[in-house]
Design an enzyme around this catalytic site. Structure first.
Site, PDB file in Angstrom:
ATOM      1  N   HIS A 263       0.832  -1.201   0.000  1.00 23.84           N
ATOM      2  CA  HIS A 263       0.000   0.000   0.000  1.00 23.84           C
ATOM      3  C   HIS A 263       0.870   1.255   0.000  1.00 23.84           C
ATOM      4  O   HIS A 263       0.509   2.280  -0.581  1.00 23.84           O
ATOM      5  CB  HIS A 263      -0.907   0.036   1.232  1.00 23.84           C
ATOM      6  CG  HIS A 263      -2.012  -0.973   1.194  1.00 23.84           C
ATOM      7  ND1 HIS A 263      -1.820  -2.279   1.579  1.00 23.84           N
ATOM      8  CD2 HIS A 263      -3.314  -0.866   0.818  1.00 23.84           C
ATOM      9  CE1 HIS A 263      -2.971  -2.936   1.453  1.00 23.84           C
ATOM     10  NE2 HIS A 263      -3.883  -2.097   0.986  1.00 23.84           N
ATOM     11  N   ASP A 336      -4.852  -5.902  -7.773  1.00 24.08           N
ATOM     12  CA  ASP A 336      -5.082  -5.294  -6.470  1.00 24.08           C
ATOM     13  C   ASP A 336      -5.353  -3.809  -6.750  1.00 24.08           C
ATOM     14  O   ASP A 336      -5.221  -3.343  -7.887  1.00 24.08           O
ATOM     15  CB  ASP A 336      -3.858  -5.481  -5.565  1.00 24.08           C
ATOM     16  CG  ASP A 336      -4.223  -5.453  -4.083  1.00 24.08           C
ATOM     17  OD1 ASP A 336      -5.307  -4.937  -3.745  1.00 24.08           O
ATOM     18  OD2 ASP A 336      -3.419  -5.922  -3.266  1.00 24.08           O
TER      19      ASP A 336
END
Length: 616
Positions: A263, A336
């Site tokens: 992330h 993702d």
């Protein structure tokens, strides 16, 4: 702006477009033959109705085709009437006011629900939102049903909370070691999601967590043994299939051995190709053999598989070469989130979606700007960098999935099914039974545990209170104290936090003077964590003490003097309550470590191996 009616910049070859009625009629009966899911029915290969699906694709405009590739976030509890704050957020980030406008404007093929986007207030609201999204799409010319997805992994990552049933997370299930429990979890969780109109779950996590320092996977993985992980992944996939919810194996080619969160950074996996085959690939092979509906990519660099320096999400050798070619997977591949730093390090937001499609991806998940990403893909086709036939390949896979899920026949969720299914007594009882098989007793010197009401009636529950996963009662110390009180003890909760101050430690020591025993909830304890100070000073009081690791089981290595240590692998209510029953002796601990715990003073030495676990 994208075309919202009958735009025709694409080379579709059709002068007349079928009506929505004709679309539904053309696909009627597709799901009837799939009412009883089987491995064959869910296999990723061609559908017997490909001819009909191809006819749908041939009638789509280029703009509509581009939209089908995207799965987007959207703020609000309602498809048409969200709160003003959510309208403002949508206008700022997406350029539209509502979910219905997002679907109409970009013709997106999927929507992802988040708690923070205010999509998941309660089951009835979620159902209404889902139905509103489906109606917004189906009411458009050539409207198609929408894949509505969320991350309902259970445990640490859960978007739909109470009153829906919450199950133990993956590593807890790994400690239980039961394929039947994993399949039950998938079947019951899937039934509840489907009743709320959610038809795609980004679960199970197929990563093999061999790195205790992994900041992003950890307890989201079933464990460190690739064969054990593979068996549980395959079982959970079967469970979701039984409820007609698309399961998603993630994060290919394997995110289990990294110390960087994708992330916020760009992880690098240093495994050799040979090690990847023996470790990371095993659960994904099992998922594919089980007929996995979709596979999610990882924003990681894996030089052993592709030395270009690109993330796996953008890697043709990894996605087309290995996943499609060598592993023979022809189902949906989804990225993702494209808002994560791991995929944005090398390329701009306009290039990432194009490169992902060129690598072999089908669904583009949650780009930072839908307008930038959508127009980038459109332009790539218009300029010849991507062919329209390449888009057609991905759209066919997406439509096959929608067909297998029955969305052409039954896109809407009904009220009766919702009230009968979500949070039912039978489901809640099943979750409790599964959880009871997961709590792991790691240390029990001098028979410290179980605590007895006769001799340890007054229990002080102290320790870490991390933010509870979505929709759980929390905080864990309070849940644990309440559960022990229900079991006959007089338990008091005192939150000292994940980094207790000297004042908090002193307060806990003072409170311990009035207790017969102490339970300390620990959370990701490091060498210099003040949680260690808290435990040391509570031990000095002489009261019997049990430490419960409510996240990673590696905490036990930091407390060599503690005579009673357990692991719950999660801090949701169902996991914490199960641990309370073990502490009270109402249930014998049955969990076995699904990962190895290394010595804190020498990480090259194993303190407790995979499979370790005591009982009463």
């Amino acid at each position: 702006m994208p075309d919202t009616s009958t735009g025709s910049t694409g080379n579709t070859g059709n002068a007349a477009r079928p009506s929505r009625r004709a679309v539904l009629a053309a696909t009627a009966g597709l799901t009837a033959a799939l009412t009883v899911p089987t491995a064959a029915a869910h296999a990723a290969g061609p559908s017997p109705d490909d001819r009909r699906l191809r006819a749908l694709i041939s009638g789509m405009t280029l703009e509509e085709k581009v939209g089908q590739l995207f799965v987007m976030r959207v703020y609000g509890h309602s498809a048409t009437a969200p709160d003003q704050a959510d309208i403002d957020a949508n206008l700022k980030e997406l350029g539209v006011r509502t979910a219905a406008e997002l679907v109409a404007t970009y013709r997106v093929g999927g929507i992802i629900y988040f708690t923070w986007a205010h999509n998941t207030r309660d089951p009835h609201q979620i159902r209404d939102l889902s139905n509103g999204i489906q109606k917004a799409s189906l009411d458009r010319p050539r409207g198609l049903p929408v894949l509505i997805a969320t991350d309902q992994e259970h445990g640490a990552v859960c978007r739909v909370g109470k009153p829906a049933t919450l199950f133990p997370g993956a590593m807890a299930v790994g400690a239980g070691g039961s394929r039947s429990d994993a399949r039950t979890l998938g079947r019951l969780s899937g039934a509840e999601l489907r009743a709320m109109g959610i038809n795609q779950d980004y679960s199970p996590d197929a990563d093999v967590n061999v790195n205790p320092a992994n900041p992003i996977i950890g307890v989201r993985s079933f464990g460190a043994d690739p064969d054990a992980v593979a068996a549980l992944v395959a079982a959970e996939v079967k469970g979701y299939q039984e409820s007609r919810v698309a399961a998603t194996a993630k994060h290919f080619p394997g995110h289990g051995d990294t110390a960087v969160d994708s992330h916020t950074g760009f992880p690098v996996i240093t495994h050799s190709r040979d090690l990847w085959e023996k470790l990371d690939a095993v659960p994904f092979r099992a998922a594919i053999a089980a007929g996995i509906d979709s596979v999610m990519t990882a924003h990681i660099q894996f030089p052993g598989l592709d030395d270009s320096g690109d993330p796996a999400t953008l890697s043709p050798p990894i996605l087309s070469g290995i996943l499609r070619g060598e592993l023979g997977y022809d189902g949906v591949v989804i990225t993702d989130s494209l808002g994560m730093e791991g995929v944005r390090t090398k390329y701009g937001d306009d290039r990432v979606p194009v490169l992902a499609l060129k690598a072999g991806v089908d669904q583009l998940l949650n780009p930072p700007s839908i307008d930038v990403a959508w127009h980038a893909v459109l332009k790539a086709v218009q300029d010849g960098e991507l062919t329209e036939s390449r888009l057609d390949e991905s759209i066919l896979r997406i439509l096959r999935l929608k067909s297998r899920l029955g969305l052409f026949d039954q896109p809407y969720a009904d009220r009766a099914g919702l009230e009968r299914t979500v949070g039912s007594k039978a489901h809640l009882a099943a979750a409790d039974r599964i959880a009871e098989r997961t709590t792991t007793l790691l240390v029990n010197e001098d028979r410290t545990l179980p605590f007895a009401v006769r001799t340890e009636r007054r229990i002080l529950v102290v320790g870490a209170d991390p933010d509870s996963p979505s929709g759980t009662t929390g905080p864990p110390t309070r849940v644990l104290a309440a559960a022990l009180t229900e079991l006959g003890f007089t338990a008091t909760a005192l939150s000292t936090g994940t980094s207790p101050s000297a004042a908090a430690v002193a307060q806990a020591v003072a409170a311990a003077q009035d207790a017969d025993a102490i339970v300390v909830a620990t959370y990701d304890v490091t060498a210099d964590s003040s949680q260690r100070t808290l435990v040391a000073q509570l031990l000095a009081t002489g009261r019997p003490l049990a430490a419960l690791a409510v996240r990673n089981p590696y905490d036990v290595a930091r407390f060599p003097a503690v005579k009673g240590c357990l692991a719950s692998y999660g801090w949701t209510d169902v996991e914490v309550r199960a641990a309370a029953r073990v502490i009270a002796g109402r249930v014998s601990p049955r969990g076995k470590l699904p990962v190895a715990v290394q010595r804190a003073d020498d990480p090259t030495q194993v303190l407790y191996p995979i499979g370790h676990g005591l009982t009463y």
